[in-house]
Design an enzyme around this catalytic site. Structure first.
Site, short mmCIF file in Angstrom:
data_model
loop_
_atom_site.label_atom_id
_atom_site.label_comp_id
_atom_site.label_asym_id
_atom_site.label_seq_id
_atom_site.Cartn_x
_atom_site.Cartn_y
_atom_site.Cartn_z
N CYS A 29 -2.25 -1.53 -10.52
CA CYS A 29 -2.54 -0.17 -10.06
C CYS A 29 -3.49 0.51 -11.03
O CYS A 29 -3.31 0.48 -12.25
CB CYS A 29 -1.26 0.65 -9.92
SG CYS A 29 -1.61 2.31 -9.31
N GLN A 69 8.29 -4.41 -4.84
CA GLN A 69 7.32 -4.28 -5.94
C GLN A 69 7.66 -3.10 -6.83
O GLN A 69 8.00 -2.02 -6.34
CB GLN A 69 5.89 -4.13 -5.40
CG GLN A 69 4.89 -4.40 -6.51
CD GLN A 69 3.47 -3.98 -6.17
OE1 GLN A 69 3.23 -2.83 -5.83
NE2 GLN A 69 2.54 -4.91 -6.27
N MET A 82 0.86 -1.20 0.00
CA MET A 82 0.00 0.00 0.00
C MET A 82 0.89 1.23 0.00
O MET A 82 1.55 1.53 1.01
CB MET A 82 -0.89 0.03 1.23
CG MET A 82 -2.17 -0.76 1.08
SD MET A 82 -3.25 -0.51 2.49
CE MET A 82 -2.46 -1.49 3.73
N GLY A 112 -8.87 -8.75 -1.83
CA GLY A 112 -10.02 -7.90 -2.11
C GLY A 112 -11.15 -8.16 -1.14
O GLY A 112 -11.63 -9.29 -1.03
N ASP A 113 -11.52 -7.10 -0.36
CA ASP A 113 -12.68 -7.19 0.52
C ASP A 113 -12.51 -8.10 1.72
O ASP A 113 -13.50 -8.59 2.24
CB ASP A 113 -13.90 -7.70 -0.26
CG ASP A 113 -14.72 -6.55 -0.80
OD1 ASP A 113 -14.48 -5.40 -0.39
OD2 ASP A 113 -15.61 -6.81 -1.64
#
Ligand code: FMN
Length: 367
Positions: A114, A84, A31, A215-216
């Protein structure tokens, strides 16, 4: 002293990234602006199974920017650590990956997910998903040129009309990738659209590589659900881990006692100050602080103080005063009206020194 125990959490690796063993199945996501050395170290200590740096641009590597070098700093106890990178140009990607390999990562990951216009819009990040053949060429070259394993973090496609995740996953596998992390949204779906875990399950079925589902995932039950639904080897958590490193210990926000949260805030603040220096550390801590305070009572005044104080001693005073206020409230001796607490306590200097002696202050650069 290391933050982490020398002994892996489990004697048997949960999965391998080529020849790199990973112990554990829940991982802090990369992040930008959040997953820096201090926060990654805290999350690793709480059970995140490996570290991903924030992404860096190929240009930053090639131009030898100081900021890039700092973004790729790590502490040895974070290993296995993944650097990354993002870029659009094949040659630049290969050259910069070869350069950063010298800085000691265990794995190098290429960002294919991204969604921001200044990255995806110029053909990097999720922009590369529009050209699967180019992805194949990049990974074929990288897997020959690098000694460390090379991995990818993808989205499901550019938009609903081009959900090419299965094609991309097979191309990655055929061209030497060693792991695929799948963020279950398209580029157009950004971050808020519900993640499609069935698509992650399809990727897991389609390739033999380890697959990380992302995700989520917001709570402990979600970790188990996404694993059951997708069969993925690991689970990557981004937004659900902001201000909540305890998710890696499989504890939900509500389960963490208030005083543990305030203790972590102090420790995290001091780690930021150690790493960045006081001026920058205090400012960068603010976004973490407001997230630790999610769900804690009567927080408006503390938020204002956190966002306006520039000295570490002032932030510590504010946290101490807030803590005392909430503890009074919880013990039923609250004299005042809600929202009217004042920063009356003064923090003695020796108390600040004890904060400074927190073990995380022993962080050092790994590069
Ligand atoms: C503030 C922020 C910064 C991010 N930076 C990166 C990044 O540098 N590299 C990357 O691959 N993904 C990045 N992501 C995407 C996350 O790693 C993750 O794929 C996405 O947020 C979905 O996971 P979640 O639903 O758990 O948030 C970022 C996400 C957020 C919210």
């Amino acid at each position: 002293m290391n933050l982490l125990s020398e002994t892996p959490a489990s004697p048997t690796p949960t999965f391998f990234v080529r020849d790199v063993p990973v112990y554990g199945d829940v991982i802090l996501a990369p992040m930008a602006g959040f997953s820096d050395v201090p926060y990654r170290a805290i999350c690793r200590e709480h059970g995140s199974a490996m570290s991903y740096t924030e992404f860096v641009s190929v240009e930053g590597v090639i131009w030898k920017s100081k900021r890039t070098r700092r973004l790729l700093a790590f502490v040895p106890s974070e290993r296995p650590v993944t650097f990354q990178i993002f870029g659009a140009d094949e040659d630049q990607i290969v050259t910069s990956c070869q350069r950063i390999e010298e800085w000691g990562p265990d794995i190098i990951d290429v960002n294919l997910g991204c969604s921001t216009p200044n990255v995806a819009g110029r053909g990097a990040g999720a922009g590369l998903l529009r050209d699967p053949a180019k992805i194949g060429r990049i990974f074929a070259r990288l897997s020959r040129a690098l000694r460390v394993p090379v991995t990818a973090k993808i989205r499901l496609g550019w938009d609903d009309d081009s959900r090419n995740y299965l094609q991309v996953a097979r191309i990655l596998e055929d061209n030497g990738a060693s792991l695929i992390a799948v963020h279950g949204r398209t580029r157009m779906q950004n971050y808020s659209h519900p993640a499609d875990w069935d698509a992650i399950a399809e990727v897991k079925q389609a390739v033999k590589l380890p697959v990380i589902g992302n995700g989520d995932v917001k709570c402990v039950a979600d970790i188990d659900r996404i694993k059951r639904q997708t069969g993925c080897d690991g689970v990557m958590i981004a937004q659900g881990a902001m201000g909540h490193p305890w998710i890696f210990q499989r504890r939900d926000r509500e389960e963490v006692p208030f005083l543990e949260k305030t203790a972590m805030m102090r420790r995290h603040l001091m780690a930021m100050v150690d790493f960045y220096g006081e001026e920058t550390g205090v400012v960068l801590f603010r976004k973490h602080a407001v997230r630790y305070l999610r769900g804690t009572p009567d927080v408006t005044q503390l938020r204002i103080l956190l966002l306006t104080r520039a000295r570490v001693v002032e932030v510590m005073q504010a946290i101490d005063a807030y803590e005392a206020h909430v503890c009074e409230f919880e013990s039923g001796v609250w004299q005042d009206k809600p929202g009217s607490w004042k920063l009356e306590q003064t923090l003695a200097l020796d108390s600040l020194t004890s904060h400074l002696c927190s073990p995380i202050s022993e962080l050092s650069l790994g590069v």
